[in-house]
Design a protein around this motif. Structure first.
Motif, PDB file in Angstrom:
ATOM      1  N   ARG A   1       1.035  -1.104  -0.181  1.00 27.42           N
ATOM      2  CA  ARG A   1      -0.037  -0.054   0.080  1.00 27.42           C
ATOM      3  C   ARG A   1       0.937   1.181   0.003  1.00 27.42           C
ATOM      4  NH1 ARG A   1      -4.188  -2.466   4.090  1.00 27.42           N
ATOM      5  NH2 ARG A   1      -5.551  -3.358   2.537  1.00 27.42           N
TER       6      ARG A   1
ATOM      7  N   LEU B   1      -3.582   4.360   2.551  1.00 32.91           N
ATOM      8  CA  LEU B   1      -5.067   4.486   2.447  1.00 32.91           C
ATOM      9  C   LEU B   1      -5.639   2.982   2.248  1.00 32.91           C
ATOM     10  CD1 LEU B   1      -5.056   7.661   0.355  1.00 32.91           C
ATOM     11  CD2 LEU B   1      -5.396   7.509   2.931  1.00 32.91           C
ATOM     12  N   GLU B   2      -6.664   2.952   3.130  1.00 28.18           N
ATOM     13  CA  GLU B   2      -7.539   1.689   3.076  1.00 28.18           C
ATOM     14  C   GLU B   2      -8.340   1.350   1.721  1.00 28.18           C
ATOM     15  OE1 GLU B   2      -7.343  -1.319   5.021  1.00 28.18           O
ATOM     16  OE2 GLU B   2      -5.471  -0.130   5.735  1.00 28.18           O
ATOM     17  N   ARG B   3      -9.318   2.422   1.521  1.00 29.53           N
ATOM     18  CA  ARG B   3     -10.146   2.290   0.314  1.00 29.53           C
ATOM     19  C   ARG B   3      -9.329   2.627  -0.831  1.00 29.53           C
ATOM     20  NH1 ARG B   3     -15.458   5.066   0.488  1.00 29.53           N
ATOM     21  NH2 ARG B   3     -14.142   6.743  -0.482  1.00 29.53           N
ATOM     22  N   ILE B   4      -9.934   1.681  -1.980  1.00 27.90           N
ATOM     23  CA  ILE B   4      -9.213   1.628  -3.202  1.00 27.90           C
ATOM     24  C   ILE B   4      -9.264   2.895  -3.914  1.00 27.90           C
ATOM     25  CG2 ILE B   4      -9.216   0.711  -5.626  1.00 27.90           C
ATOM     26  CD1 ILE B   4     -10.026  -2.029  -4.255  1.00 27.90           C
ATOM     27  N   GLU B   5     -10.369   3.508  -4.008  1.00 29.09           N
ATOM     28  CA  GLU B   5     -10.846   4.826  -4.527  1.00 29.09           C
ATOM     29  C   GLU B   5     -10.053   6.062  -3.832  1.00 29.09           C
ATOM     30  OE1 GLU B   5     -12.897   2.798  -3.033  1.00 29.09           O
ATOM     31  OE2 GLU B   5     -14.697   3.778  -2.641  1.00 29.09           O
ATOM     32  N   ASP B   6      -9.901   5.950  -2.540  1.00 29.82           N
ATOM     33  CA  ASP B   6      -8.853   7.041  -2.139  1.00 29.82           C
ATOM     34  C   ASP B   6      -7.572   6.884  -2.387  1.00 29.82           C
ATOM     35  OD1 ASP B   6     -11.082   7.978  -0.565  1.00 29.82           O
ATOM     36  OD2 ASP B   6     -10.696   6.568   1.029  1.00 29.82           O
TER      37      ASP B   6
ATOM     38  N   LEU C   1     -15.083   5.047  -8.730  1.00 29.66           N
ATOM     39  CA  LEU C   1     -14.355   3.796  -9.105  1.00 29.66           C
ATOM     40  C   LEU C   1     -15.084   2.936  -9.966  1.00 29.66           C
ATOM     41  CD1 LEU C   1     -12.016   2.073  -7.653  1.00 29.66           C
ATOM     42  CD2 LEU C   1     -13.921   1.117  -6.180  1.00 29.66           C
TER      43      LEU C   1
ATOM     44  N   ARG D   1     -14.451  -0.888 -12.122  1.00 27.58           N
ATOM     45  CA  ARG D   1     -13.710  -2.111 -11.955  1.00 27.58           C
ATOM     46  C   ARG D   1     -14.087  -3.246 -13.281  1.00 27.58           C
ATOM     47  NH1 ARG D   1     -12.518  -4.214  -6.665  1.00 27.58           N
ATOM     48  NH2 ARG D   1     -13.058  -2.728  -4.996  1.00 27.58           N
TER      49      ARG D   1
END
Length: 110
Positions: free
Chosen positions: A1, A5-10, A39, A41
């Motif tokens: 990472r 950041l945890e959220r993919i979009e962030d 986002l 996919r």
């Protein structure tokens, strides 16, 4: 990472704030990218997995080949996920033609 950041979009937004557009490979879940902040996919096609070595390289090759040919990012990401899926399902290892990817190619190249 890279972003922490945890959220993919962030994470994608943080990467794109530093330069060009970004795509995140999600292994068997395909890949993701942002389109106008939303986002998107591209799921990985369901294939029988034989050997995952080189899956990321196969994805990159499909993505970059499609971008080089002028396809939009969405089509290029889908080319990448399909290229990787077909490659890891082959024995001996082989890589798909444009016809196998289901992407129309001008001039009849294959």
């Amino acid at each position: 990472r890279w972003t922490g950041l945890e959220r993919i979009e962030d994470a994608l937004a943080a990467l794109e704030a530093q330069g060009p557009r970004a795509v995140v490979k999600l292994g068997p879940e395909g890949a993701a990218w942002l389109d106008a902040g939303a986002l998107q996919r591209a799921p990985s096609p369901a294939e029988r997995v034989i050997d995952t070595i080189g899956a990321g390289d196969a994805f990159n090759a499909g993505l970059l080949a499609a971008l080089q040919r002028g396809y939009p990012l969405e089509t290029a990401v889908r080319a990448g996920t399909r290229t990787a899926a077909l490659a890891i399902a082959s024995d001996p290892r082989r890589y798909p033609s444009w016809a196998e990817l289901g992407i129309p190619v001008a001039g009849g190249e294959g």
